[in-house]
Design a protein around this motif. Structure first.
Motif, mmCIF file in Angstrom:
data_model
loop_
_atom_site.group_PDB
_atom_site.id
_atom_site.type_symbol
_atom_site.label_atom_id
_atom_site.label_comp_id
_atom_site.label_asym_id
_atom_site.label_seq_id
_atom_site.Cartn_x
_atom_site.Cartn_y
_atom_site.Cartn_z
ATOM 1 N N PHE A 119 1.017 -1.086 -0.081
ATOM 2 C CA PHE A 119 0.209 -0.345 -0.236
ATOM 3 C C PHE A 119 1.032 1.619 0.248
ATOM 4 O O PHE A 119 1.663 1.440 0.925
ATOM 5 C CB PHE A 119 -0.678 0.235 0.914
ATOM 6 C CG PHE A 119 -1.813 -1.225 1.022
ATOM 7 C CD1 PHE A 119 -3.822 -0.964 0.732
ATOM 8 C CD2 PHE A 119 -1.652 -2.500 1.903
ATOM 9 C CE1 PHE A 119 -4.093 -2.043 1.294
ATOM 10 C CE2 PHE A 119 -2.295 -3.520 1.227
ATOM 11 C CZ PHE A 119 -3.859 -2.963 1.118
ATOM 12 N N ASP A 120 0.927 2.450 -0.910
ATOM 13 C CA ASP A 120 1.562 3.673 -0.886
ATOM 14 C C ASP A 120 0.966 4.347 -0.097
ATOM 15 O O ASP A 120 -0.218 4.751 0.270
ATOM 16 C CB ASP A 120 1.415 4.108 -2.158
ATOM 17 C CG ASP A 120 2.657 3.369 -3.039
ATOM 18 O OD1 ASP A 120 2.877 2.639 -2.512
ATOM 19 O OD2 ASP A 120 2.294 4.135 -4.301
ATOM 20 N N VAL A 121 1.393 5.282 0.558
ATOM 21 C CA VAL A 121 1.083 6.168 1.204
ATOM 22 C C VAL A 121 -0.502 7.014 1.096
ATOM 23 O O VAL A 121 -1.131 7.088 1.432
ATOM 24 C CB VAL A 121 2.016 7.802 1.790
ATOM 25 C CG1 VAL A 121 3.249 7.026 2.289
ATOM 26 C CG2 VAL A 121 2.875 8.501 0.074
ATOM 27 N N ASP A 122 -0.826 7.047 -0.594
ATOM 28 C CA ASP A 122 -2.076 7.471 -0.938
ATOM 29 C C ASP A 122 -3.060 6.842 -0.524
ATOM 30 O O ASP A 122 -4.926 6.792 -1.316
ATOM 31 C CB ASP A 122 -2.053 8.372 -2.192
ATOM 32 C CG ASP A 122 -1.691 7.409 -3.270
ATOM 33 O OD1 ASP A 122 -1.205 6.220 -2.555
ATOM 34 O OD2 ASP A 122 -1.054 7.508 -4.673
ATOM 35 N N GLY A 123 -2.895 5.599 -0.914
ATOM 36 C CA GLY A 123 -3.418 3.980 -0.515
ATOM 37 C C GLY A 123 -3.730 3.860 -1.441
ATOM 38 O O GLY A 123 -4.355 2.497 -1.497
ATOM 39 N N THR A 124 -2.666 3.381 -2.889
ATOM 40 C CA THR A 124 -3.114 2.750 -3.763
ATOM 41 C C THR A 124 -2.311 1.594 -3.271
ATOM 42 O O THR A 124 -1.756 1.231 -2.940
ATOM 43 C CB THR A 124 -1.767 3.480 -5.044
ATOM 44 O OG1 THR A 124 -2.786 4.793 -5.329
ATOM 45 C CG2 THR A 124 -2.268 2.883 -6.029
ATOM 46 N N VAL A 125 -3.323 0.046 -3.711
ATOM 47 C CA VAL A 125 -2.574 -0.924 -3.603
ATOM 48 C C VAL A 125 -2.007 -1.616 -4.624
ATOM 49 O O VAL A 125 -2.731 -1.442 -6.146
ATOM 50 C CB VAL A 125 -3.974 -2.140 -3.344
ATOM 51 C CG1 VAL A 125 -3.749 -3.703 -3.012
ATOM 52 C CG2 VAL A 125 -5.344 -0.859 -2.323
ATOM 53 N N PHE A 126 -1.017 -2.081 -4.666
ATOM 54 C CA PHE A 126 0.497 -3.132 -6.016
ATOM 55 C C PHE A 126 0.503 -4.357 -5.027
ATOM 56 O O PHE A 126 1.044 -4.630 -4.804
ATOM 57 C CB PHE A 126 1.196 -1.924 -5.981
ATOM 58 C CG PHE A 126 1.639 -0.828 -6.365
ATOM 59 C CD1 PHE A 126 1.103 -0.364 -7.704
ATOM 60 C CD2 PHE A 126 1.508 0.422 -5.252
ATOM 61 C CE1 PHE A 126 0.869 1.145 -7.914
ATOM 62 C CE2 PHE A 126 0.666 0.916 -5.577
ATOM 63 C CZ PHE A 126 0.808 1.478 -7.126
ATOM 64 N N PRO A 127 -0.252 -5.518 -6.047
ATOM 65 C CA PRO A 127 0.031 -6.953 -5.940
ATOM 66 C C PRO A 127 1.538 -7.577 -6.519
ATOM 67 O O PRO A 127 2.179 -6.240 -6.895
ATOM 68 C CB PRO A 127 -1.046 -8.026 -6.638
ATOM 69 C CG PRO A 127 -1.411 -6.384 -8.033
ATOM 70 C CD PRO A 127 -1.356 -5.097 -7.075
ATOM 71 N N LEU A 128 2.196 -7.799 -4.975
ATOM 72 C CA LEU A 128 3.625 -7.942 -5.184
ATOM 73 C C LEU A 128 3.362 -9.784 -5.314
ATOM 74 O O LEU A 128 4.631 -10.415 -6.428
ATOM 75 C CB LEU A 128 3.970 -8.048 -3.971
ATOM 76 C CG LEU A 128 3.630 -6.173 -3.791
ATOM 77 C CD1 LEU A 128 5.110 -6.264 -2.675
ATOM 78 C CD2 LEU A 128 4.432 -5.180 -4.697
ATOM 79 N N GLU A 129 2.878 -10.761 -5.168
ATOM 80 C CA GLU A 129 3.340 -11.761 -5.460
ATOM 81 C C GLU A 129 1.680 -12.547 -4.933
ATOM 82 O O GLU A 129 0.831 -11.857 -4.212
ATOM 83 C CB GLU A 129 3.623 -12.103 -4.159
ATOM 84 C CG GLU A 129 4.295 -14.032 -4.319
ATOM 85 C CD GLU A 129 5.249 -14.061 -3.178
ATOM 86 O OE1 GLU A 129 6.573 -14.446 -3.678
ATOM 87 O OE2 GLU A 129 5.226 -13.714 -1.905
ATOM 88 N N ILE A 130 1.030 -13.594 -5.855
ATOM 89 C CA ILE A 130 -0.094 -14.428 -5.771
ATOM 90 C C ILE A 130 0.302 -15.540 -5.105
ATOM 91 O O ILE A 130 1.702 -16.118 -5.403
ATOM 92 C CB ILE A 130 -0.644 -14.528 -7.391
ATOM 93 C CG1 ILE A 130 -0.795 -13.454 -7.941
ATOM 94 C CG2 ILE A 130 -2.384 -15.520 -7.561
ATOM 95 C CD1 ILE A 130 -1.192 -13.626 -8.908
ATOM 96 N N HIS A 131 -0.338 -16.257 -3.434
ATOM 97 C CA HIS A 131 0.049 -18.199 -3.916
ATOM 98 C C HIS A 131 -1.590 -17.882 -4.242
ATOM 99 O O HIS A 131 -2.349 -18.181 -3.438
ATOM 100 C CB HIS A 131 -0.079 -17.097 -2.311
ATOM 101 C CG HIS A 131 0.409 -16.470 -1.667
ATOM 102 N ND1 HIS A 131 2.428 -16.649 -0.952
ATOM 103 C CD2 HIS A 131 1.000 -14.897 -1.437
ATOM 104 C CE1 HIS A 131 2.549 -15.494 -1.099
ATOM 105 N NE2 HIS A 131 2.211 -14.696 -1.246
ATOM 106 N N TRP A 132 -1.157 -19.868 -4.682
ATOM 107 C CA TRP A 132 -2.105 -20.672 -4.587
ATOM 108 C C TRP A 132 -2.033 -21.645 -3.667
ATOM 109 O O TRP A 132 -1.731 -21.648 -2.556
ATOM 110 C CB TRP A 132 -1.980 -21.754 -6.194
ATOM 111 C CG TRP A 132 -1.298 -21.169 -7.286
ATOM 112 C CD1 TRP A 132 -0.986 -20.559 -8.239
ATOM 113 C CD2 TRP A 132 -2.900 -20.184 -7.746
ATOM 114 N NE1 TRP A 132 -1.348 -19.824 -9.168
ATOM 115 C CE2 TRP A 132 -2.814 -20.098 -9.528
ATOM 116 C CE3 TRP A 132 -4.098 -20.331 -7.838
ATOM 117 C CZ2 TRP A 132 -3.217 -19.764 -10.703
ATOM 118 C CZ3 TRP A 132 -4.871 -20.675 -8.775
ATOM 119 C CH2 TRP A 132 -4.351 -19.533 -9.985
ATOM 120 N N GLU A 133 -3.680 -22.190 -3.867
ATOM 121 C CA GLU A 133 -3.683 -22.536 -2.168
ATOM 122 C C GLU A 133 -2.712 -23.542 -2.130
ATOM 123 O O GLU A 133 -2.929 -24.610 -0.929
ATOM 124 C CB GLU A 133 -4.749 -23.306 -2.271
ATOM 125 C CG GLU A 133 -5.681 -24.509 -3.563
ATOM 126 C CD GLU A 133 -6.957 -24.930 -3.916
ATOM 127 O OE1 GLU A 133 -7.469 -25.724 -4.563
ATOM 128 O OE2 GLU A 133 -8.163 -23.475 -2.995
#
Length: 81
Positions: free
Chosen positions: A13-27
């Motif tokens: 999460f940036d300081v302005d609230g923008t969300v950036f996904p970094l990694e996807i986890h499968w089950e």
């Protein structure tokens, strides 16, 4: 036919609230690092249904969509028989 596949995501999460996904986890325990975010926009999943913020991601050299639907992440997956 496609369906929603809810996945666990590591995000920043940036300081302005923008969300950036970094990694996807499968089950099954597999993890896929997101190499780059190419686009972020509100959009519907035409294949699986649902809508939210759609992230166009480059993962291992391929473009994939990842949605943030309110508080949950999903991808379009093929339905298993």
């Amino acid at each position: 036919m496609s369906c929603k596949k809810y996945v666990e995501v590591t995000a920043r999460f940036d300081v302005d609230g923008t969300v950036f996904p970094l990694e996807i986890h499968w089950e099954d325990g597999a993890k896929f690092e997101i190499d780059r975010i190419l686009d972020i926009r509100r959009a519907a999943s035409l294949k699986a249904g649902g809508a939210g913020i759609r992230y166009t991601c480059r993962i291992r050299g391929r473009e994939k969509y990842l949605w943030l639907e309110e508080t949950r992440w999903f991808v379009e997956a093929k339905e298993s028989d």
